[in-house]
Design a protein around this motif. Structure first.
Motif, PDB file in Angstrom:
ATOM      1  N   TRP A 284     -66.425 -83.843  48.269  1.00 31.28           N
ATOM      2  CA  TRP A 284     -66.352 -82.548  47.588  1.00 31.28           C
ATOM      3  C   TRP A 284     -65.603 -82.693  46.269  1.00 31.28           C
ATOM      4  CZ3 TRP A 284     -63.779 -78.938  45.054  1.00 31.28           C
ATOM      5  CH2 TRP A 284     -64.279 -77.638  45.013  1.00 31.28           C
ATOM      6  N   LEU A 285     -64.466 -83.374  46.306  1.00 33.60           N
ATOM      7  CA  LEU A 285     -63.672 -83.567  45.095  1.00 33.60           C
ATOM      8  C   LEU A 285     -64.449 -84.384  44.065  1.00 33.60           C
ATOM      9  CD1 LEU A 285     -61.032 -83.298  43.493  1.00 33.60           C
ATOM     10  CD2 LEU A 285     -60.274 -85.391  44.621  1.00 33.60           C
ATOM     11  N   ALA A 286     -65.126 -85.425  44.516  1.00 36.93           N
ATOM     12  CA  ALA A 286     -65.888 -86.273  43.590  1.00 36.93           C
ATOM     13  C   ALA A 286     -67.002 -85.479  42.915  1.00 36.93           C
ATOM     14  CB  ALA A 286     -66.453 -87.480  44.332  1.00 36.93           C
ATOM     15  N   VAL A 287     -67.689 -84.630  43.647  1.00 36.62           N
ATOM     16  CA  VAL A 287     -68.740 -83.797  43.043  1.00 36.62           C
ATOM     17  C   VAL A 287     -68.127 -82.836  42.032  1.00 36.62           C
ATOM     18  CG1 VAL A 287     -70.457 -81.995  43.491  1.00 36.62           C
ATOM     19  CG2 VAL A 287     -70.347 -83.997  44.969  1.00 36.62           C
ATOM     20  N   ASP A 288     -66.999 -82.238  42.390  1.00 34.78           N
ATOM     21  CA  ASP A 288     -66.323 -81.322  41.471  1.00 34.78           C
ATOM     22  C   ASP A 288     -65.946 -82.036  40.175  1.00 34.78           C
ATOM     23  OD1 ASP A 288     -64.966 -79.066  40.431  1.00 34.78           O
ATOM     24  OD2 ASP A 288     -63.119 -79.602  41.452  1.00 34.78           O
ATOM     25  N   LEU A 289     -65.335 -83.199  40.274  1.00 31.20           N
ATOM     26  CA  LEU A 289     -64.928 -83.942  39.079  1.00 31.20           C
ATOM     27  C   LEU A 289     -66.139 -84.425  38.286  1.00 31.20           C
ATOM     28  CD1 LEU A 289     -61.954 -85.998  40.586  1.00 31.20           C
ATOM     29  CD2 LEU A 289     -61.817 -84.021  39.065  1.00 31.20           C
ATOM     30  N   ALA A 290     -67.189 -84.860  38.979  1.00 27.97           N
ATOM     31  CA  ALA A 290     -68.403 -85.310  38.294  1.00 27.97           C
ATOM     32  C   ALA A 290     -69.030 -84.168  37.510  1.00 27.97           C
ATOM     33  CB  ALA A 290     -69.400 -85.870  39.309  1.00 27.97           C
ATOM     34  N   CYS A 291     -69.031 -82.987  38.094  1.00 27.91           N
ATOM     35  CA  CYS A 291     -69.572 -81.820  37.388  1.00 27.91           C
ATOM     36  C   CYS A 291     -68.721 -81.493  36.161  1.00 27.91           C
ATOM     37  CB  CYS A 291     -69.655 -80.617  38.326  1.00 27.91           C
ATOM     38  SG  CYS A 291     -70.995 -80.733  39.528  1.00 27.91           S
ATOM     39  N   GLN A 292     -67.408 -81.558  36.306  1.00 25.05           N
ATOM     40  CA  GLN A 292     -66.539 -81.304  35.156  1.00 25.05           C
ATOM     41  C   GLN A 292     -66.791 -82.312  34.044  1.00 25.05           C
ATOM     42  OE1 GLN A 292     -62.334 -80.444  35.908  1.00 25.05           O
ATOM     43  NE2 GLN A 292     -62.863 -80.162  38.072  1.00 25.05           N
ATOM     44  N   LEU A 293     -66.980 -83.576  34.404  1.00 26.65           N
ATOM     45  CA  LEU A 293     -67.228 -84.625  33.419  1.00 26.65           C
ATOM     46  C   LEU A 293     -68.497 -84.370  32.617  1.00 26.65           C
ATOM     47  CD1 LEU A 293     -66.447 -87.964  35.274  1.00 26.65           C
ATOM     48  CD2 LEU A 293     -65.398 -87.156  33.160  1.00 26.65           C
ATOM     49  N   ASN A 294     -69.480 -83.755  33.256  1.00 26.86           N
ATOM     50  CA  ASN A 294     -70.793 -83.604  32.640  1.00 26.86           C
ATOM     51  C   ASN A 294     -71.128 -82.174  32.248  1.00 26.86           C
ATOM     52  OD1 ASN A 294     -72.253 -86.365  32.798  1.00 26.86           O
ATOM     53  ND2 ASN A 294     -71.055 -86.181  34.669  1.00 26.86           N
ATOM     54  N   GLY A 295     -70.145 -81.281  32.271  1.00 30.30           N
ATOM     55  CA  GLY A 295     -70.386 -79.906  31.858  1.00 30.30           C
ATOM     56  C   GLY A 295     -71.371 -79.169  32.751  1.00 30.30           C
ATOM     57  N   ILE A 296     -71.376 -79.523  34.021  1.00 31.70           N
ATOM     58  CA  ILE A 296     -72.268 -78.884  34.992  1.00 31.70           C
ATOM     59  C   ILE A 296     -71.505 -77.755  35.673  1.00 31.70           C
ATOM     60  CG2 ILE A 296     -73.545 -79.220  37.149  1.00 31.70           C
ATOM     61  CD1 ILE A 296     -73.916 -82.176  36.230  1.00 31.70           C
ATOM     62  N   LEU A 297     -72.116 -76.597  35.712  1.00 35.77           N
ATOM     63  CA  LEU A 297     -71.516 -75.449  36.374  1.00 35.77           C
ATOM     64  C   LEU A 297     -71.596 -75.663  37.882  1.00 35.77           C
ATOM     65  CD1 LEU A 297     -70.401 -72.528  36.240  1.00 35.77           C
ATOM     66  CD2 LEU A 297     -72.755 -71.786  36.463  1.00 35.77           C
ATOM     67  N   LEU A 298     -70.452 -75.638  38.557  1.00 37.44           N
ATOM     68  CA  LEU A 298     -70.397 -75.848  39.998  1.00 37.44           C
ATOM     69  C   LEU A 298     -70.033 -74.548  40.693  1.00 37.44           C
ATOM     70  CD1 LEU A 298     -70.464 -77.805  42.424  1.00 37.44           C
ATOM     71  CD2 LEU A 298     -68.009 -78.126  42.071  1.00 37.44           C
ATOM     72  N   LEU A 299     -70.829 -74.182  41.676  1.00 39.34           N
ATOM     73  CA  LEU A 299     -70.566 -72.995  42.478  1.00 39.34           C
ATOM     74  C   LEU A 299     -70.278 -73.449  43.905  1.00 39.34           C
ATOM     75  CD1 LEU A 299     -70.515 -69.934  42.969  1.00 39.34           C
ATOM     76  CD2 LEU A 299     -72.972 -70.073  43.407  1.00 39.34           C
ATOM     77  N   PRO A 300     -69.000 -73.517  44.296  1.00 36.44           N
ATOM     78  CA  PRO A 300     -68.673 -73.892  45.670  1.00 36.44           C
ATOM     79  C   PRO A 300     -69.032 -72.751  46.623  1.00 36.44           C
ATOM     80  CG  PRO A 300     -66.755 -74.070  44.225  1.00 36.44           C
ATOM     81  CD  PRO A 300     -67.811 -73.339  43.481  1.00 36.44           C
ATOM     82  N   LEU A 301     -69.721 -73.077  47.686  1.00 39.10           N
ATOM     83  CA  LEU A 301     -70.101 -72.090  48.692  1.00 39.10           C
ATOM     84  C   LEU A 301     -69.245 -72.310  49.938  1.00 39.10           C
ATOM     85  CD1 LEU A 301     -73.965 -72.415  48.320  1.00 39.10           C
ATOM     86  CD2 LEU A 301     -72.501 -70.620  47.386  1.00 39.10           C
ATOM     87  N   PRO A 302     -68.544 -71.294  50.390  1.00 39.88           N
ATOM     88  CA  PRO A 302     -67.694 -71.451  51.578  1.00 39.88           C
ATOM     89  C   PRO A 302     -68.512 -71.792  52.815  1.00 39.88           C
ATOM     90  CG  PRO A 302     -67.113 -69.461  50.369  1.00 39.88           C
ATOM     91  CD  PRO A 302     -68.387 -69.971  49.774  1.00 39.88           C
ATOM     92  N   THR A 303     -68.012 -72.727  53.599  1.00 40.16           N
ATOM     93  CA  THR A 303     -68.730 -73.146  54.804  1.00 40.16           C
ATOM     94  C   THR A 303     -68.697 -72.085  55.890  1.00 40.16           C
ATOM     95  OG1 THR A 303     -66.755 -74.306  55.573  1.00 40.16           O
ATOM     96  CG2 THR A 303     -68.383 -75.599  54.364  1.00 40.16           C
ATOM     97  N   PHE A 304     -67.803 -71.105  55.742  1.00 37.00           N
ATOM     98  CA  PHE A 304     -67.724 -70.059  56.763  1.00 37.00           C
ATOM     99  C   PHE A 304     -68.650 -68.884  56.463  1.00 37.00           C
ATOM    100  CE2 PHE A 304     -64.262 -69.423  53.723  1.00 37.00           C
ATOM    101  CZ  PHE A 304     -64.506 -68.122  53.291  1.00 37.00           C
ATOM    102  N   PHE A 305     -69.351 -68.914  55.334  1.00 42.53           N
ATOM    103  CA  PHE A 305     -70.313 -67.842  55.025  1.00 42.53           C
ATOM    104  C   PHE A 305     -71.452 -67.851  56.038  1.00 42.53           C
ATOM    105  CE2 PHE A 305     -70.018 -66.624  50.238  1.00 42.53           C
ATOM    106  CZ  PHE A 305     -68.738 -66.149  50.428  1.00 42.53           C
ATOM    107  N   SER A 306     -71.937 -66.677  56.344  1.00 38.91           N
ATOM    108  CA  SER A 306     -73.113 -66.566  57.208  1.00 38.91           C
ATOM    109  C   SER A 306     -74.358 -66.912  56.390  1.00 38.91           C
ATOM    110  CB  SER A 306     -73.230 -65.117  57.723  1.00 38.91           C
ATOM    111  OG  SER A 306     -73.589 -64.261  56.646  1.00 38.91           O
ATOM    112  N   PRO A 307     -75.475 -67.174  57.056  1.00 39.88           N
ATOM    113  CA  PRO A 307     -76.707 -67.442  56.317  1.00 39.88           C
ATOM    114  C   PRO A 307     -77.068 -66.301  55.358  1.00 39.88           C
ATOM    115  CG  PRO A 307     -76.986 -68.091  58.585  1.00 39.88           C
ATOM    116  CD  PRO A 307     -75.661 -67.398  58.501  1.00 39.88           C
ATOM    117  N   GLN A 308     -76.807 -65.074  55.763  1.00 41.94           N
ATOM    118  CA  GLN A 308     -77.095 -63.930  54.895  1.00 41.94           C
ATOM    119  C   GLN A 308     -76.206 -63.960  53.648  1.00 41.94           C
ATOM    120  OE1 GLN A 308     -76.355 -63.573  58.214  1.00 41.94           O
ATOM    121  NE2 GLN A 308     -78.436 -63.274  58.957  1.00 41.94           N
TER     122      GLN A 308
END
Length: 87
Positions: free
Chosen positions: A60-84
């Motif tokens: 998770w951290l590596a993806v976050d840092l990789a996105c920051q390095l490349n100007g990619i907008l990252l939207l973390p989705l909580p694992t406790f969210f329901s499918p809806q």
């Protein structure tokens, strides 16, 4: 480069662990390389926005840092969210 990875890159020679989990430990050089590689792969795929559904951890951290390095907008989705909620 983002400040955290710059500092890790500067301390590559130490080889001291900077991030650990039950199944693996990464030193500054390994984490920096991992983030740069992920960022390159995301960039090559033309990704500019990414939603991430994952538990906290090294990946998770590596993806976050990789996105920051490349100007990619990252939207973390909580694992406790329901499918809806995820939709």
């Amino acid at each position: 480069m983002i400040p955290l990875l710059s500092r890790l890159k500067d301390s590559r020679q130490s080889g001291r662990p900077v991030l650990g989990a039950v199944d693996r430990v990464l030193n500054g050089a390994e984490l920096t390389h991992y983030c740069e590689h992920l960022g390159q792969e995301l960039g090559n795929a033309g990704i500019t926005r990414l939603a991430l559904l994952a538990d906290n951890g090294i990946d998770w951290l590596a993806v976050d840092l990789a996105c920051q390095l490349n100007g990619i907008l990252l939207l973390p989705l909580p694992t406790f969210f329901s499918p809806q909620q995820l939709q």
